[in-house]
Design an enzyme around this catalytic site. Structure first.
Site, PDB file in Angstrom:
ATOM      1  N   ASP A 149       9.743 -35.928   5.302  1.00 10.78           N
ATOM      2  CA  ASP A 149       8.418 -35.581   5.809  1.00 10.78           C
ATOM      3  C   ASP A 149       7.938 -36.482   6.947  1.00 10.78           C
ATOM      4  O   ASP A 149       7.143 -36.061   7.772  1.00 10.78           O
ATOM      5  CB  ASP A 149       7.378 -35.502   4.672  1.00 10.78           C
ATOM      6  CG  ASP A 149       7.017 -36.860   4.068  1.00 10.78           C
ATOM      7  OD1 ASP A 149       7.797 -37.819   4.245  1.00 10.78           O
ATOM      8  OD2 ASP A 149       5.966 -36.954   3.406  1.00 10.78           O
ATOM      9  N   GLU A 161      16.597 -39.623  -2.494  1.00 12.31           N
ATOM     10  CA  GLU A 161      16.471 -38.273  -3.011  1.00 12.31           C
ATOM     11  C   GLU A 161      17.559 -37.325  -2.531  1.00 12.31           C
ATOM     12  O   GLU A 161      17.275 -36.243  -1.990  1.00 12.31           O
ATOM     13  CB  GLU A 161      15.077 -37.717  -2.706  1.00 12.31           C
ATOM     14  CG  GLU A 161      13.984 -38.538  -3.377  1.00 12.31           C
ATOM     15  CD  GLU A 161      12.630 -37.830  -3.452  1.00 12.31           C
ATOM     16  OE1 GLU A 161      12.448 -36.820  -2.753  1.00 12.31           O
ATOM     17  OE2 GLU A 161      11.772 -38.293  -4.226  1.00 12.31           O
ATOM     18  N   TYR A 203       6.561 -37.721  -9.348  1.00 17.02           N
ATOM     19  CA  TYR A 203       5.238 -37.239  -8.907  1.00 17.02           C
ATOM     20  C   TYR A 203       4.530 -36.390  -9.960  1.00 17.02           C
ATOM     21  O   TYR A 203       3.830 -35.437  -9.615  1.00 17.02           O
ATOM     22  CB  TYR A 203       5.397 -36.495  -7.577  1.00 17.02           C
ATOM     23  CG  TYR A 203       5.664 -37.472  -6.447  1.00 17.02           C
ATOM     24  CD1 TYR A 203       4.622 -38.192  -5.874  1.00 17.02           C
ATOM     25  CD2 TYR A 203       6.957 -37.718  -6.001  1.00 17.02           C
ATOM     26  CE1 TYR A 203       4.856 -39.119  -4.872  1.00 17.02           C
ATOM     27  CE2 TYR A 203       7.196 -38.648  -4.995  1.00 17.02           C
ATOM     28  CZ  TYR A 203       6.138 -39.344  -4.432  1.00 17.02           C
ATOM     29  OH  TYR A 203       6.377 -40.264  -3.439  1.00 17.02           O
ATOM     30  N   GLU A 254       9.115 -44.467  -6.413  1.00 15.35           N
ATOM     31  CA  GLU A 254       7.937 -43.822  -5.810  1.00 15.35           C
ATOM     32  C   GLU A 254       7.106 -43.211  -6.919  1.00 15.35           C
ATOM     33  O   GLU A 254       7.641 -42.579  -7.836  1.00 15.35           O
ATOM     34  CB  GLU A 254       8.347 -42.685  -4.854  1.00 15.35           C
ATOM     35  CG  GLU A 254       9.018 -43.125  -3.580  1.00 15.35           C
ATOM     36  CD  GLU A 254       9.355 -41.950  -2.638  1.00 15.35           C
ATOM     37  OE1 GLU A 254       8.732 -40.882  -2.775  1.00 15.35           O
ATOM     38  OE2 GLU A 254      10.250 -42.121  -1.801  1.00 15.35           O
TER      39      GLU A 254
HETATM   40  C1  BDP Z   1       9.348 -37.996  -1.798  1.00 25.77           C
HETATM   41  C2  BDP Z   1      10.023 -38.611  -0.583  1.00 25.77           C
HETATM   42  C3  BDP Z   1       9.024 -39.247   0.386  1.00 25.77           C
HETATM   43  C4  BDP Z   1       7.850 -38.333   0.601  1.00 25.77           C
HETATM   44  C5  BDP Z   1       7.178 -38.143  -0.736  1.00 25.77           C
HETATM   45  C6  BDP Z   1       5.915 -37.285  -0.641  1.00 25.77           C
HETATM   46  O1  BDP Z   1      10.972 -39.565  -0.975  1.00 25.77           O
HETATM   47  O2  BDP Z   1       9.684 -39.547   1.600  1.00 25.77           O
HETATM   48  O3  BDP Z   1       6.958 -38.820   1.547  1.00 25.77           O
HETATM   49  O4  BDP Z   1       8.079 -37.471  -1.581  1.00 25.77           O
HETATM   50  O5  BDP Z   1       6.047 -36.068  -0.765  1.00 25.77           O
HETATM   51  O6  BDP Z   1      10.041 -36.871  -2.178  1.00 25.77           O
HETATM   52  O7  BDP Z   1       4.854 -37.822  -0.435  1.00 25.77           O
END
Ligand code: BDP
Length: 587
Positions: A160, A410, A465, A501
């Protein structure tokens, strides 16, 4: 490749400043052959995309040209002269006069050329650097180029963050003596209270090697001779998180008793080890607290900037972070040197982001074809990936701050072809550096029972997430699902789990007492939800929030002026979430 330094035998010029700048044009086939026909000037270091108020430059796909002249210092007569580019994103071609002297693919690692024959002391040379920003299935990171109905070339990619391009780091001209140090590798071990620095010196010609380890007070801690060996330091002062103690390894090359070259390298004595589900630094369990970052700021894009560098580290200290991951590419060497000096721990990542057809910057889908196949990521991709690993380890192996290599972000690690693609790369990284643990940051589809490569690595890094891309606005479900998943991983593997993350977008200034995604409070509560789960699971050795700061992304309807998962805004003001982290990490 050694960082350029000024020493008793070496001099250097940083060629930063304004360079003539032009987009590649079909009617100017050899832009390097004479003065570049342009009135535009571009700053180095900086990405060029946001510098001009010009859509064509912002969206350009292909070559651009930078040019300037430089006078070779008079005193360099008889020396060898090198031209070094710290980064050309993603491909660079360097010309001195109209002679091609260096070419390099890979946007975040340095390359250089010996230009002695062309660099006459006291004379001016014309330096032209072509930079190409194209990403294909044969580059790391990968991307796709298409041509739209107006004949314009368009670049798309599977990550992104915006594909900033240009010369985002310094360009150097430097001198070395004819016989000089060309490579220097160190690793450190600790026995009792004695620190041992193992070293290995390579030189461009026959010379005697003498090394000395000097402490921060300038006292000699150990001395030795020979191109490789070990220096023992009784009662060594160790490098450790929060305490960036550095010795200097002073290397001298001698011919007939006279010093012909001198080079100094900062060395931190420390060990790193994974034992069961623990990550140990100097034998002590270490818990990572910090962020996935980006090299990103307004106007400069990925351009390196000392003010931003020091400020970002100051904010990390303010919030109580002890570490970060160089998501999603190797950062400027100055950043790692700063981390070395200040005791900040780094997970160092290659630019292999987007080897996955089922993901696009967090948007999930089902891949329509196999990722690891002749049509997509094949042996050419794998070769580029291997080269990215080689260049990362070669550049960064001497940094004490770097405690782990992250080989990709990823990737598709579910489909059967992934093991065949990744296993040789893991083997390569282990061969190049047997001293550091390896990891990769895994995506949401790769669970303990569907992932096919986690066993090859030392640390299981998970990007998760829950509460955002899944269980959106439902933190109760997010908490349950996260915990279920982490327990499944701990049942399947006796390895440390690093949360690479986690986070939520928030629009600074948007508030809500309800669980309202994009509000500052929702971002806070999502982090707190994750923290409750981490604290219940022993194998979780680290938490890196996504992201340190808001950052620019490729244009489109999906992001509003960029990714807003920053705990700080793009101009580095804290959102409410920063206070949650500060209370947890400093409290
Ligand atoms: C993850 C990626 C990261 C994205 C993040 C997002 O590793 O680079 O910026 O999601 O969606 O999948 O914020």
């Amino acid at each position: 490749m050694l960082p350029p330094r000024s020493t008793r035998t070496r001099e250097l010029l940083r060629l930063d400043g304004l360079w003539r700048f032009a987009l590649d044009a079909a009617d100017a086939p050899r832009p390097y052959a004479s003065t570049l026909q342009t009135r535009r000037e571009a700053p180095v270091p900086a990405s060029y995309n946001d510098i001009f108020a010009d859509q064509e430059i912002h969206d350009h796909v292909g070559w651009v040209w930078y040019q300037r002249t430089v006078r070779v210092p008079r005193g360099w007569s008889g020396e060898r002269v090198f031209l070094r580019v710290d980064a050309a994103t993603h491909e660079g071609a360097v010309y001195v006069g109209d002679r091609l002297v260096a070419q390099h693919v890979g946007g975040y690692t340095p390359f250089e050329a010996d230009i002695t024959e062309l660099a006459i002391a006291g004379e001016e040379i014309r330096v032209t650097i072509g930079v190409n920003n194209e990403l294909t299935n044969r580059t790391i990171p990968p991307g796709t180029i298409s041509v739209d109905e107006r004949g314009r070339r368009r670049q798309s990619y599977r990550h992104d963050f915006f594909n900033y391009a240009g010369l985002p780091r310094s360009v150097w001209l430097y001198s070395v003596p004819d016989v000089h140090v060309t490579a220097l590798r160190t690793r450190t071990t600790i026995t009792g209270t004695t620190g041992v620095v193992h070293y290995d010196v390579e030189a461009s010609g026959e010379a005697e090697v003498r090394v000395r380890l000097v402490d921060e007070d300038g006292e000699t801690a150990a001395e030795a001779g020979g191109a490789s060996g070990a220096l023992s330091v009784p009662d060594a002062e160790l490098w450790r998180p929060g305490h960036g103690y550095l010795y200097e390894l002073q290397v001298e090359l001698l011919a007939d008793e006279a010093v012909v070259d001198a080079y100094g390298l900062p060395v931190g004595i420390r060990t790193v080890e994974v034992r069961g589900a623990r990550f140990l630094i100097n034998g002590e369990p270490f818990a990572f607290r910090g962020f996935g970052k980006h090299e990103d700021s307004a106007i400069r894009g990925k351009g390196r900037d000392d003010a931003l560098l020091v400020h970002d580290f100051a904010l990390m200290e303010w919030v109580g972070a002890n570490s970060f991951r160089t998501a999603h590419y190797p950062y400027a060497e100055e950043t790692l040197e700063y981390a070395d000096r200040h005791g900040i721990v780094v997970i160092d990542e290659t630019a292999a982001v987007g080897l996955n057809l089922g993901l696009g910057g967090g948007v999930h889908g089902v891949a329509e074809q196999a990722a690891f196949s002749p049509e997509m990521f094949d042996e050419h991709t794998q070769r580029a990936h291997a080269q990215a690993i080689r260049e990362l380890i070669d550049r960064d192996r001497n940094h004490p701050s770097v405690v782990m290599w992250c080989l990709m972000n990823e990737p598709d690690s579910v489909e059967p072809g992934s093991r065949e693609y990744f296993a040789p790369l893991v083997e390569l990284a282990r061969e190049l550096d047997p001293t550091r643990p390896l990891t990769f940051a895994g995506e949401y589809r790769a669970h303990a029972d569907t992932d096919s490569i986690a066993d090859l690595f030392d640390v299981i890094t998970l990007n998760r997430y829950y509460g955002w891309y899944s269980d959106s606005a439902d933190l109760v479900a997010a908490e349950r699902h996260l915990e279920q998943e982490l327990r499944a991983w701990t049942d399947a593997y006796d390895k440390p789990i690093m949360i690479g993350e986690y986070g939520a977008d928030s629009y600074a200034g948007l508030h809500s007492v309800l669980d309202q995604p994009w509000s500052e409070e929702y971002q806070q509560r999502l982090l707190e939800t994750f923290h409750r789960v981490f604290d219940r699971i022993d194998a979780v050795v680290g938490e890196h929030v996504w992201n340190f700061a808001d950052f620019q992304t490729s244009p489109g309807f999906f992001r509003v002026d960029g990714n807003k998962k920053g705990v700080f805004t793009r101009d580095r003001q804290p959102k409410a979430a920063a206070h949650v982290l500060r209370a947890r990490w400093r409290g």
